[in-house]
Design a protein around this motif. Structure first.
Motif, short mmCIF file in Angstrom:
data_model
loop_
_atom_site.label_atom_id
_atom_site.label_comp_id
_atom_site.label_asym_id
_atom_site.label_seq_id
_atom_site.Cartn_x
_atom_site.Cartn_y
_atom_site.Cartn_z
N VAL A 107 8.65 0.02 97.19
CA VAL A 107 10.05 0.21 97.57
C VAL A 107 10.94 -0.80 96.86
O VAL A 107 12.01 -0.45 96.33
CB VAL A 107 10.21 0.10 99.10
N GLN A 116 11.39 0.05 93.41
CA GLN A 116 12.04 1.36 93.26
C GLN A 116 11.17 2.32 92.43
O GLN A 116 11.65 3.06 91.58
CB GLN A 116 13.43 1.21 92.64
N GLU A 171 8.11 5.26 92.92
CA GLU A 171 7.46 6.16 93.88
C GLU A 171 6.06 5.63 94.22
O GLU A 171 5.33 5.17 93.33
CB GLU A 171 7.40 7.56 93.26
N TRP A 195 2.28 16.30 98.60
CA TRP A 195 3.01 15.02 98.58
C TRP A 195 4.43 15.22 98.05
O TRP A 195 4.63 15.82 96.99
CB TRP A 195 2.24 14.04 97.72
N GLN A 196 5.39 14.72 98.81
CA GLN A 196 6.80 14.86 98.45
C GLN A 196 7.38 13.57 97.85
O GLN A 196 8.61 13.45 97.72
CB GLN A 196 7.61 15.25 99.69
N GLY A 197 6.52 12.61 97.55
CA GLY A 197 7.00 11.40 96.90
C GLY A 197 7.36 10.27 97.85
O GLY A 197 7.87 9.24 97.41
N VAL A 225 9.72 10.15 99.99
CA VAL A 225 11.17 9.96 100.07
C VAL A 225 11.60 9.84 101.52
O VAL A 225 10.90 10.30 102.44
CB VAL A 225 11.91 11.13 99.39
N PRO A 226 12.75 9.22 101.79
CA PRO A 226 13.24 9.11 103.16
C PRO A 226 13.32 10.48 103.83
O PRO A 226 13.78 11.46 103.24
CB PRO A 226 14.63 8.49 102.99
N SER A 239 10.74 12.30 104.67
CA SER A 239 9.58 13.16 104.38
C SER A 239 8.50 13.04 105.45
O SER A 239 7.71 13.97 105.64
CB SER A 239 8.99 12.81 103.02
N THR A 277 9.38 6.23 106.51
CA THR A 277 10.30 7.17 105.85
C THR A 277 11.17 7.91 106.85
O THR A 277 12.21 8.46 106.49
CB THR A 277 9.51 8.20 105.01
#
Length: 759
Positions: free
Chosen positions: A578, A581, A583, A611-613, A615-616, A618, A743
């Motif tokens: 994180v 920055q 993934e 898997w969606q990466g 991301v917030p 998810s 997330t």
């Protein structure tokens, strides 16, 4: 399981340089192991005990006249399917008909010892003493003292070669006997489905067994090629233990019934109680069905016509105990963990490069993580049945350490170990707890006092109070990121008790809880930070253990320190991703160039779990781990619902080598995933007044079927030797769950159980 079987004969090898010396090894495990070298090394000759109708082929295999194949299994069946796995290894090499294969628990003996588990326990200290001879020293120690042990997912690793050799030896000898009958070369014969044939003649293996035992196998021994179309290895052969568990004929501790047997319930006081001070005897004796009271130094038990009567009388007995030092509570645990960092007793166990110049004047990322103690909470509480008679002592109990339990009972009753017989039973759950010997010793002492067979069963409350949990731990994590986001430096400092060192002092040296804690209080131990030797290509890193002195006895637990070590490392990796920055999957992959097997698990699990990466919003988190030669990656998708964690799915991809039985392998990984989820969600006591707040299973927020969601497990095809499966499913679940929740909520979860932090 009685005294040691088999014969010993002196061998030749190392001579005067270590002859007749006693060397102390394993100091980090608490006090050391006295290794007598008087006649070392030795060769051990041992055969399985056989009846008149059976022929033994070495220590691991018997064949009776009807053709039944009996595999000797020295490992405890704890639900991990070891009976079936051992039988498959032998039957595959032999060419047996699976329908004729049975198993039998093995008695003590040098060839049934488990040096592989001892290497996990003691490899560091022993290597310091013996260098290149350390493996040999541990193996000799294990066999010399018949250390039959089950644990650490080591069963297959330890016995695989011996089991294959047993099957191959019997096959060759049976072929020799058949060839002698038929006047052909034995190399022209083979065994398929229990039938020996040269292509023309046929005979059942049972009809040849006695003749076959008279032949001598060739050297080297010919093994069957792997990957054959008719191979039993790699198939989902039906489990041998399941039918008896379904029809109720399987014996667990509570199923044993003996003539004139009575029942006992026990009270041992708070977690750090050391002595019984007072009881209300009159109130206890007023309970109908109560028989008598048995007092020992650190506990009191009541016998009764039924267990219920005994337990009710025990409650009215109202025993009062003296504690070892001040009362234990959560604040005391927190204080002890912090004090460990300042003790100056730390030890560095994993290192690479030089951290000092990397951290000097640098901007670093830091985080502190905590895990609470983790109880075992097996469905079956600790239990044993004992009968003490002039001709000997008998115990029926589930145990992962039968010879150590036997020795402990013999010492407690002041009899010879040869006079103690232990009948190992199926365990109704263990997760490491049934490595302990307490229940067997207690049952034997009560039976002697009662002059009758006694069945002892701990109550659920007693099982929780006097558990030996995986200890609490705290980690101070610090990392330095480079300009491209790669990790240039990594420091992990972990405060925790040396749980496995404590356990060895108890079960092998007869030390009390308090004594074992004192023995290990100031000794750093590599096993307390196991699993934290990073798989990632970080040029400069170090992992330090700081021993914490707690008034809470700790012990073996499924996954041991890897369970919290993975949580610390993988949670911190996610936080660094994180900050960078990057993934989370990509962040890990750029560090796994030297670990292609783990990298493949990661890419496969992200495909399996869509898997969606990360991301917030998810609700997805990933984590990976390597242990004991195996590799696993886990993806968790979860969220919060009405104040509870709701897990939608758990996906895992593992590379654990060439699987003996894929069905059992899947069961083990699935069980490990759920066990890891239980640690992440609950299973942790809060302490006040030296007692846990919850005394029932329902008090520990264990996951229910509705909480788990879909569980998917896949394996990477591999030609590597199968690694252990019993523990590897546990560690990566908690960090994956914590990252998934982050997330959703936007906050980091640095404490387990996660909802304990969230309130």
């Amino acid at each position: 399981m009685g005294s040691s079987g088999g014969a010993e004969k002196s061998g030749k090898g190392l001579r005067s340089s270590i002859n007749r010396r006693t060397l102390l090894i394993g100091a980090a495990a608490g006090g050391g192991l006295a290794l007598a070298w008087g006649l070392w090394p030795r060769d051990y000759a041992q055969t399985a005990d056989a009846t008149e109708s059976e022929t033994a082929f070495g220590a691991f295999l018997k064949i009776d006249r009807n053709g039944q194949v009996i595999v000797m299994v020295p490992q405890a069946e704890l639900g991990q399917g070891i009976f079936t796995l051992f039988a498959q290894l032998v039957a595959d090499e032999l060419g047996a008909d699976w329908r004729t294969v049975a198993v039998q628990p093995a008695p003590p003996g040098p060839l049934y010892a488990n040096p592989t588990l001892l290497r996990q326990w003691f490899s560091g200290p022993v290597t310091e003493q013996f260098g290149d001879l350390s493996d040999r020293a541990i193996a000799e120690y294990a066999r010399r003292y018949n250390l039959v042990l089950t644990g650490g997912a080591t069963s297959v690793a330890n016995f695989r070669d011996a089991l294959r050799e047993a099957g191959a030896t019997a096959r060759v000898l049976l072929c020799m006997a058949a060839a002698d009958r038929w006047g052909v070369g034995w190399e022209s014969c083979d065994i398929v489905a229990g039938i020996v044939s040269d292509g023309t003649n046929k005979a059942r293996i049972g009809a040849l067994a006695e003749e076959a035992a008279a032949f001598t196998p060739p050297e080297p021994l010919p093994f069957r090629p792997e990957g054959r179309e008719d191979a039993l290895i790699g198939t989902e052969a039906p489990r041998l233990d399941v039918p008896a568990k379904i029809d109720g004929s399987a014996n667990y501790a509570a199923d044993i019934r003996l003539p004139d047997m009575i029942y006992a319930s026990i009270r041992q006081g708070p977690v750090n109680a050391v002595a019984l001070e007072s009881i209300n005897e009159a109130a206890a004796r007023a309970v109908p069905g109560m028989i008598d009271i048995v007092r020992e130094a650190g506990w009191v038990a009541v016998t009764g016509r039924t267990w219920w009567a005994a337990n009710q009388a025990l409650s009215r007995l109202d025993p009062v105990f003296r504690l070892d030092g001040p009362e234990l509570d959560d604040a005391a645990i927190d204080t002890a963990l912090e004090a460990a960092f300042e003790s100056g007793q730390g030890g560095r166990y994993f290192r690479r490069g030089d951290l000092e110049p990397v951290f000097a004047g640098a901007q670093v990322v830091s985080a502190v993580y905590d895990v609470a103690p983790a109880l075992h909470l097996a469905l079956e509480p600790m239990a044993a049945t004992a009968r003490v008679r002039p001709e000997g002592v008998e115990l029926w109990m589930p145990t992962q350490a039968p010879t150590l339990a036997r020795d402990a009972v013999a010492k407690a009753l002041s009899v010879s170990a040869r006079d103690v017989t232990i009948y190992p039973l199926f365990a109704g759950g263990s997760f490491g707890l049934k490595m302990e010997v307490d229940a067997g010793v207690q049952a034997a002492l009560i039976a002697r006092a009662a002059n009758a067979p006694v069945q002892l069963m701990w109550s659920r409350a007693e099982d929780i109070i006097r558990d030996y949990p995986r200890p609490p731990a705290r980690a101070r994590m610090v990392a330095k990121l480079g300009p491209t986001g790669l990790i240039e430096g990594w420091s992990a400092k972990v405060a925790a008790p040396a749980a496995l060192a404590q356990q060895w002092r108890r079960i092998a040296h007869g030390r009390t809880r308090a004594q074992a804690r004192a023995d290990t209080a100031n000794k750093a131990d590599a096993l307390a930070v196991s699993g934290m030797d990073l798989p990632y290509a970080i040029p400069n890193f170090a992992v330090d253990h700081f021993p914490a002195d707690l008034a809470l006895a700790a012990g073996r637990w499924r996954g041991n320190a890897d369970s919290y070590g993975c949580f610390f490392s993988e949670s911190f990796i996610d936080e660094l991703a994180v900050v960078s920055q990057v993934e989370p999957l990509s962040f890990r992959m750029q560090l796994l160039g030297n670990n292609p097997r783990l990298a493949q698990c990661l890419t496969a699990v992200t495909a399996l779990g869509d898997w969606q990466g990360g991301v917030p919003g998810s609700g997805q988190g990933i984590a990976c781990h390597s242990m004991a030669g195996g590799h696993i990656a886990v993806l968790v998708e979860a969220g919060l619902s009405q104040g509870r964690v709701a897990v939608k799915k758990i996906c895992a991809v593992a590379d654990c080598g060439k699987l003996i039985n894929p069905g059992i392998a899947r069961q083990q990984i699935e069980g490990g995933l759920i066990f890891g989820l239980a640690m992440a969600l609950g299973g942790a006591p809060t302490y006040a007044g030296s007692l846990p707040a919850g005394l029932q299973l329902g008090d520990y927020a264990l996951p229910r079927m509705a909480d788990v969601g879909e569980v998917s497990v896949e394996f990477i095809d591999s030609s590597a030797t199968q690694s252990g499966l019993g523990e590897i499913g546990v560690p990566a679940v908690a960090p994956a769950l914590a990252s998934a929740l982050a997330t959703v909520t936007g906050r980091r979860y640095r404490r387990l159980p996660v909802m304990g932090e969230d309130g």
